[in-house]
Design a protein around this motif. Structure first.
Motif, PDB file in Angstrom:
ATOM      1  N   GLY A  41       0.856  -1.183   0.000  1.00 21.32           N
ATOM      2  CA  GLY A  41       0.000   0.000   0.000  1.00 21.32           C
ATOM      3  C   GLY A  41       0.886   1.224   0.000  1.00 21.32           C
ATOM      4  N   PRO A  42       0.264   2.396   0.100  1.00 21.01           N
ATOM      5  CA  PRO A  42       1.070   3.618   0.020  1.00 21.01           C
ATOM      6  C   PRO A  42       1.889   3.838   1.278  1.00 21.01           C
ATOM      7  CG  PRO A  42      -1.207   4.145   0.542  1.00 21.01           C
ATOM      8  CD  PRO A  42      -1.167   2.672   0.307  1.00 21.01           C
ATOM      9  N   CYS A  43       2.931   4.656   1.139  1.00 17.12           N
ATOM     10  CA  CYS A  43       3.681   5.048   2.324  1.00 17.12           C
ATOM     11  C   CYS A  43       2.721   5.733   3.302  1.00 17.12           C
ATOM     12  CB  CYS A  43       4.801   6.013   1.901  1.00 17.12           C
ATOM     13  SG  CYS A  43       5.723   6.644   3.302  1.00 17.12           S
ATOM     14  N   ALA A  44       2.060   6.769   2.805  1.00 15.65           N
ATOM     15  CA  ALA A  44       1.152   7.543   3.666  1.00 15.65           C
ATOM     16  C   ALA A  44      -0.246   7.566   3.068  1.00 15.65           C
ATOM     17  CB  ALA A  44       1.661   8.979   3.788  1.00 15.65           C
ATOM     18  N   VAL A  45      -1.229   7.646   3.952  1.00 11.08           N
ATOM     19  CA  VAL A  45      -2.595   7.917   3.499  1.00 11.08           C
ATOM     20  C   VAL A  45      -2.668   9.418   3.221  1.00 11.08           C
ATOM     21  CG1 VAL A  45      -5.039   7.849   4.116  1.00 11.08           C
ATOM     22  CG2 VAL A  45      -3.481   6.088   5.002  1.00 11.08           C
ATOM     23  N   GLU A  46      -2.979   9.776   1.968  1.00 13.79           N
ATOM     24  CA  GLU A  46      -2.994  11.199   1.586  1.00 13.79           C
ATOM     25  C   GLU A  46      -4.422  11.693   1.373  1.00 13.79           C
ATOM     26  OE1 GLU A  46      -0.513  11.358  -1.901  1.00 13.79           O
ATOM     27  OE2 GLU A  46       1.161  10.351  -0.889  1.00 13.79           O
ATOM     28  N   THR A  47      -5.170  10.972   0.539  1.00 15.10           N
ATOM     29  CA  THR A  47      -6.582  11.311   0.284  1.00 15.10           C
ATOM     30  C   THR A  47      -7.338  10.001   0.102  1.00 15.10           C
ATOM     31  OG1 THR A  47      -6.355  11.248  -2.120  1.00 15.10           O
ATOM     32  CG2 THR A  47      -5.932  13.387  -1.051  1.00 15.10           C
ATOM     33  N   GLN A  50      -6.519   8.621  -3.404  1.00 15.29           N
ATOM     34  CA  GLN A  50      -5.147   8.072  -3.468  1.00 15.29           C
ATOM     35  C   GLN A  50      -5.076   6.730  -2.749  1.00 15.29           C
ATOM     36  OE1 GLN A  50      -3.404   8.148  -0.311  1.00 15.29           O
ATOM     37  NE2 GLN A  50      -1.293   7.698  -0.892  1.00 15.29           N
ATOM     38  N   LEU A  51      -5.678   6.641  -1.559  1.00 10.96           N
ATOM     39  CA  LEU A  51      -5.610   5.385  -0.798  1.00 10.96           C
ATOM     40  C   LEU A  51      -6.362   4.284  -1.531  1.00 10.96           C
ATOM     41  CD1 LEU A  51      -4.868   3.688   1.681  1.00 10.96           C
ATOM     42  CD2 LEU A  51      -6.940   4.558   2.782  1.00 10.96           C
ATOM     43  N   SER A  54      -4.543   2.800  -4.545  1.00 11.60           N
ATOM     44  CA  SER A  54      -3.476   1.883  -4.157  1.00 11.60           C
ATOM     45  C   SER A  54      -4.058   0.603  -3.555  1.00 11.60           C
ATOM     46  CB  SER A  54      -2.560   2.602  -3.162  1.00 11.60           C
ATOM     47  OG  SER A  54      -1.498   1.772  -2.802  1.00 11.60           O
ATOM     48  N   ALA A  55      -5.043   0.755  -2.683  1.00 12.77           N
ATOM     49  CA  ALA A  55      -5.623  -0.411  -2.000  1.00 12.77           C
ATOM     50  C   ALA A  55      -6.274  -1.363  -3.000  1.00 12.77           C
ATOM     51  CB  ALA A  55      -6.649   0.055  -0.960  1.00 12.77           C
ATOM     52  N   ASP A  56      -7.038  -0.816  -3.936  1.00 13.18           N
ATOM     53  CA  ASP A  56      -7.693  -1.676  -4.945  1.00 13.18           C
ATOM     54  C   ASP A  56      -6.637  -2.427  -5.759  1.00 13.18           C
ATOM     55  OD1 ASP A  56     -10.024  -0.571  -4.039  1.00 13.18           O
ATOM     56  OD2 ASP A  56     -10.534   0.476  -5.898  1.00 13.18           O
TER      57      ASP A  56
END
Ligand code: PEP
Ligand code: MN
Length: 299
Positions: A41-47, A50-51, A54-56
């Motif tokens: 997943g992403p480094c950080a949750v941004e929006t 965006q999350l 990446s999650a899908d």
């Protein structure tokens, strides 16, 4: 028969693999058995967008656990610090949407309960490996803990830090090699893959490897991920961002969804040769709408 100079008698012998601890997470995900689990997943949750992108993508490609930081330990206080509680609720939404359990970092003992509501695994970052108050608190909370090696910590110090969590009655600790400080700026850190067999000698805890922070460069992530699997890791932690150029944190080391899907398809071929099975949550494997990872990478 001519015996080699370095005979078996004088070589240090590897002790027999002790009975290894297994750390069950949820829904068929188990660390430390014959499974192999990819946290991504992403480094950080941004929006939210965006999350979810990446999650899908990581769910479709076969990841077992969704990662994403809501509280970010940044070198400068001016850098993006994470969305905090809002990031946690987005992680819960992403988990419900994909069926993947979440791992996210907790940096402050006062946040442990709050983070535990949104996370199946509590992550202790490298900077907090020896934050003993925090280790005790996550030990008391009882959820599985992902303990990352400090960038200048010895392996004995890592094992000793895990002991603080275990001493509170929580044996569900997963260790993570994520690179140590070196002198060569070619890579962000030096990924110490010998840590995997060394830790197998010294502990019975599951061990995963983070080639994203360990190298700092997306092109190095795939080769080191496969090397980590070959070294005996129980899983990997990999950063994935749909648009790395726009990432608020660690874009240089993030894989794009297609690159991640490609790596997962290579791991699906490699991991069985190492006597392991790739694990993803049962409910995700059974769900129709995500398709298989091979469908995902098809043009
Ligand atoms: C992370 O995984 O989000 C992270 C900050 O890594 P580390 O603690 O290893 O730097
Ligand atoms: Mn990161």
């Amino acid at each position: 028969m001519v015996r080699p100079l370095c005979s078996a008698a004088i070589r240090s012998r590897t002790p027999k693999d002790p009975v290894r601890k297994v750390v069950p997470i949820t829904d068929g995900i188990v660390l430390g058995g014959d499974g192999f689990v990819v946290f991504a997943g992403p480094c950080a949750v941004e929006t939210r967008e965006q999350l979810f992108a990446s999650a899908d993508a990581v769910a479709a490609a076969g990841a077992g656990i969704l990662r994403g930081g809501a509280y970010k330990p940044r070198t400068s206080h001016r850098s993006f610090q994470g969305l905090g509680p809002e990031g946690l609720s987005l992680l819960s939404e992403a988990s419900a949407r994909t069926g993947l359990p979440v791992v996210t970092e907790v940096m402050d003992p006062r946040d442990v309960d709050r983070v535990a509501e949104s996370s199946a695994i509590l992550q202790i970052g490298s900077r907090n490996m020896q934050n003993f108050a925090l280790l005790r608190e996550v030990g008391r909370r009882g959820l599985p803990v992902l303990l990352k090696r400090g960038a200048a910590a010895t392996l004995d110090e890592l094992v000793a830090a895990a002991g603080y969590i275990q001493a509170e009655g929580n044996d569900r600790v997963i260790l993570c090699e994520r690179g140590i400080r070196g002198f060569d700026p070619t890579t962000r850190y030096v990924l110490d893959l010998a840590a995997v067999p060394v830790l197998r000698e010294r502990t019975d805890l599951p061990i995963i490897v983070d080639p994203s922070h360990g190298t700092g460069r997306s092109v190095l992530v795939g080769p080191m991920a496969k090397a980590a699997a070959a070294a005996g890791a129980d899983g990997l932690m990999i950063e994935v961002h749909a648009n790395p150029e726009q990432a608020l944190c660690d874009g240089m080391q993030a894989l794009r969804p297609q690159e991640f899907a490609q790596l997962m398809s290579e791991l699906r071929r490699l991991v069985p040769l190492l006597g392991r099975r790739m694990l993803r949550p049962q409910s995700v494997s059974e769900s129709k709408h995500l398709g298989t990872a091979d469908e995902f990478i098809a043009p």
